[in-house]
Motif scaffolding. Sequence first.
Motif, mmCIF file in Angstrom:
data_model
loop_
_atom_site.group_PDB
_atom_site.id
_atom_site.type_symbol
_atom_site.label_atom_id
_atom_site.label_comp_id
_atom_site.label_asym_id
_atom_site.label_seq_id
_atom_site.Cartn_x
_atom_site.Cartn_y
_atom_site.Cartn_z
ATOM 1 N N UNK A 65 0.823 -1.212 0.000
ATOM 2 C CA UNK A 65 0.000 0.000 0.000
ATOM 3 C C UNK A 65 0.855 1.259 0.000
ATOM 4 N N UNK A 66 1.987 1.220 0.703
ATOM 5 C CA UNK A 66 2.876 2.387 0.696
ATOM 6 C C UNK A 66 3.472 2.632 -0.679
ATOM 7 N N UNK A 67 3.876 1.550 -1.358
ATOM 8 C CA UNK A 67 4.465 1.693 -2.685
ATOM 9 C C UNK A 67 3.422 2.215 -3.672
ATOM 10 N N UNK A 68 2.194 1.680 -3.572
ATOM 11 C CA UNK A 68 1.125 2.137 -4.468
ATOM 12 C C UNK A 68 0.740 3.588 -4.172
ATOM 13 N N UNK A 69 0.718 3.947 -2.892
ATOM 14 C CA UNK A 69 0.318 5.300 -2.486
ATOM 15 C C UNK A 69 1.236 6.364 -3.083
ATOM 16 N N UNK A 70 2.531 6.059 -3.156
ATOM 17 C CA UNK A 70 3.501 7.053 -3.633
ATOM 18 C C UNK A 70 4.022 6.761 -5.042
ATOM 19 N N UNK A 71 3.384 5.787 -5.723
ATOM 20 C CA UNK A 71 3.710 5.481 -7.126
ATOM 21 C C UNK A 71 5.212 5.276 -7.325
ATOM 22 N N UNK A 72 5.784 4.421 -6.480
ATOM 23 C CA UNK A 72 7.221 4.157 -6.530
ATOM 24 C C UNK A 72 7.532 3.177 -7.653
ATOM 25 N N UNK A 73 8.642 3.387 -8.321
ATOM 26 C CA UNK A 73 9.088 2.470 -9.374
ATOM 27 C C UNK A 73 9.724 1.247 -8.705
ATOM 28 N N UNK A 74 8.885 0.346 -8.211
ATOM 29 C CA UNK A 74 9.375 -0.805 -7.459
ATOM 30 C C UNK A 74 8.605 -2.054 -7.847
ATOM 31 N N UNK A 75 9.320 -3.174 -7.832
ATOM 32 C CA UNK A 75 8.698 -4.479 -8.002
ATOM 33 C C UNK A 75 8.731 -5.174 -6.653
ATOM 34 N N UNK A 76 7.587 -5.697 -6.236
ATOM 35 C CA UNK A 76 7.457 -6.268 -4.894
ATOM 36 C C UNK A 76 7.370 -7.788 -4.975
ATOM 37 N N UNK A 77 8.034 -8.449 -4.027
ATOM 38 C CA UNK A 77 8.076 -9.907 -4.009
ATOM 39 C C UNK A 77 7.680 -10.392 -2.611
ATOM 40 N N UNK A 78 6.600 -11.196 -2.510
ATOM 41 C CA UNK A 78 6.118 -11.643 -1.187
ATOM 42 C C UNK A 78 6.857 -12.880 -0.685
ATOM 43 N N UNK A 79 8.176 -12.861 -0.797
ATOM 44 C CA UNK A 79 8.968 -13.973 -0.300
ATOM 45 C C UNK A 79 10.319 -13.440 0.160
ATOM 46 N N UNK A 80 11.094 -14.307 0.808
ATOM 47 C CA UNK A 80 12.418 -13.932 1.254
ATOM 48 C C UNK A 80 13.484 -14.512 0.346
ATOM 49 N N UNK A 81 14.732 -14.105 0.568
ATOM 50 C CA UNK A 81 15.861 -14.644 -0.192
ATOM 51 C C UNK A 81 16.681 -15.555 0.708
ATOM 52 N N UNK A 82 17.209 -16.622 0.121
ATOM 53 C CA UNK A 82 17.995 -17.584 0.886
ATOM 54 C C UNK A 82 18.963 -18.285 -0.053
ATOM 55 N N UNK A 83 19.575 -19.373 0.448
ATOM 56 C CA UNK A 83 20.555 -20.083 -0.370
ATOM 57 C C UNK A 83 19.918 -21.086 -1.317
#
Length: 843
Positions: free
Chosen positions: A666-684
């Motif tokens: 919602x924050x990214x959408x509210x401010x129209x940020x040029x961002x790609x969002x991923x609902x996961x974490x990074x690991x090995x």
Amino acid sequence: MIKPPERWYLLAFSAQTHHDLDTLTEKLAALLQENAELALEEVAPALIASYGEDSIRRTLVCHNRQEALETLRLHDTGKLLTGEPQTRHRPIAFLFPGLGEQYEHMGQQLYLTEPVFRKYIDDSDELLRPFGLQLKETLYPTDTQQEHTPSQEKLDLRRLLRRTASTSRLNQTALAQPATFAIEYALAQLLFSWGIHPHALLGYSIGEYVAACLAGVFSFPDAVRLVAARAQLIERLPHGSMLAVPLSEQEITPLLGNHLSLAALNGDALSIVAGPSEAVSELERLLQQRDIVTIRLNTAHAFHSHMMKAIASEFEDVVRTCTLQAPRIPYLSNVTGTWITPEQATDPGYWATHLHQPVRFADGLQALWKQPEMALLEVGPGQTLCSLALQARQNPEQESVTLPTMRAAFEHLDDRAFLLNTIGKLWLTGVPLNWNQFYQQKPDYTLPQLLRTTVEPPEQETSEARKMSRRRKPKQKRTRPWLTTDYVPPSGEREQALVSLWQRILHIDGIGIHDSFFELGGHSLLALRILEALKKTYGVELPLSSLFEAPTVAQFARVLDDALRGEHHQHNEAQPAAFTGPALHYQLPNGLKIMHQNKAETDHFYEDIFVHRAYTSHLPELPQNACVFDVGANIGLFTLFLHSLNRGIQIYAFEPSPPTFEVLSRNIALHKVNARLFPFGLSDTARTAEFTFYPFSTGMSSFYANRAEEEEVLTSILQNQYQQARPEMEQVMRYAGELVEERLKSQTFVCKLHPLSAVMKENAVERIDLLKIDVQKSELDVLRGIADEDWNKIHSIVAEVHNLHGQLDTITNLLKAHGYTLTVQQDELYKGSVIYLLYASRP
């Protein structure tokens, strides 16, 4: 004899503005108070008929006028729900569960109170008698030791944890499948009778028969007969087992061998395997050796496996005795994972194949999510399908409406109250309802005249409020911040006293009784000052949790009244509502408006990121059009900071915690940020893992949660603040134990993990100018997920490192080996803890 359950009522109304809606709420309370002759069954249809077409909506489910009056007067947001739908014509899809969630007394209150539901259960019972099945006696046994009525307890924890051994006949396939079909079909017909009609259908396994019958493929008598015959044929087969595995189809298929089958695909990395019990046990041991957690399903047969092929031909012959028609409502096939065709639906061979082919449920869910603004309604017991649906969203920014209609086995709630709450929520989200059909009663149009009565203005500040406000000369106050609630003034001496206290502690003018303490900027330290002031004024000592559980003046006034009367305040064992979702609006000191989860953390993040520039202070300036990976994005403050510096930056933000990811989105959408969002974490490696989420300390949430370690960090922070001679800290340290306990209340999620290099490859990323890692003890896992050929593509790294088991040295040596120059610092706040900031850049 079972006594009839209590009546339940759904009140629904709307207005053009929040202020008008609150005024109408107050007038409705006054109306009920002053007109005792008005019955709720008269008020409800008149209310929606007169005040039900505007865009800001409110609902209330109650079982008598006293409960309605109390909820309206106190503006109890736990019961009084408000919504502003983005559309008034939201389409809806029905989801029908398979086996696994059935239980005795399923839908019993609906059977006793709803004629439509009762008719289809009775009809199913009659149709099943020739098969030797007694549906009603099995669903609603009368030989139990006590009547089945909803308990005051909200949860049966033993059922929730699957620790009760059930001897119910509903665990037998021959009864479980017909009973599940009957309940879901009856519930769907009840919804139809209320004017709720689906645009699409999707069933899970036996649930596809419910979908097909409602779509007109089978007649109701034929469908009942087919389901019963199918279940009895399966009952004759040898027993088998089923295993839930957190792997994709591609990952699990090579491990199946000749004896196991892929039985279902419930998500990108959630498969069900079925087959002979010995083969399932062997796979289970193999996966345990690889540290892959599996769950054995509570079933006697290997459904949707090759073991079902033995009865496929015989069942196909049974299907050929039925008249099959093309579907009139679109529904999705378990076999193909896409929309059923008329040829498939009317082919007996399809239904035979359905027996032993995998249930491609995740594909079906993704097809539904492609339908604009679709709401998903789980029509049957529990909400397993709702959970799978939320996990199947491919666009994390898509608004998701998923609602259950029937309680799970472990919940002690009234069936009709549960269903009415869902009906109200559907309307709040914009699903159109036929209220005339729902109430089946002509509205009384004299109600609007009665609601024109005025509400008396509140009295002036009372002596109790003045007594509390004189304790300290107030500082200059700020105006009331941007909030989701409209201002409602205090009424009565207790509310006025509490408002006066809150305004003094928070330094804010104009606090209303429904404003959240945390949305106003309150946090744990200020909460302790509130409690200390109440102890001095009233002589009562309330726990810190009381303010977390009752965060508005209206709610907290009741807690205080109970304490003054000597009544024990019942603590809510569930997760505190104030912090479990994206409910709080906030304005940062620089004027930036955001959503957040709690003020104490947000202020700390803001200070670190915007003021001290902690993540960028020892690194080269980012170029125009830079690429940044924000790993552990939390609510997105670092992403917003980068956006404010350089609008051309491309950001990849990763956050595995579902509640936090929702706020981030919602924050990214509210401010129209040029961002790609991923609902996961990074690991090995690519896998799933259990994530521990602390609603009151989201920054400490982790895949490697360890309560002792978290307590040590929190205690160090408190000690450091105390040694800095902050005036409030002496008081705080008396509550340190309770404060830590509140901060570490937790809930868990199963979340996905992917290697960083895999994400780079999938998104064609050839250069990362800054890799920011703040992942609470998983930082080494993230770095180990970088393939050798990708290290040269990453130019700068900043990581919060938890120096456990020598991890700081391990990471330092790893980065030096790849040619980075390093700087390591520890913030004053974290002295004595294991937390350090590490900066790495290439010369």
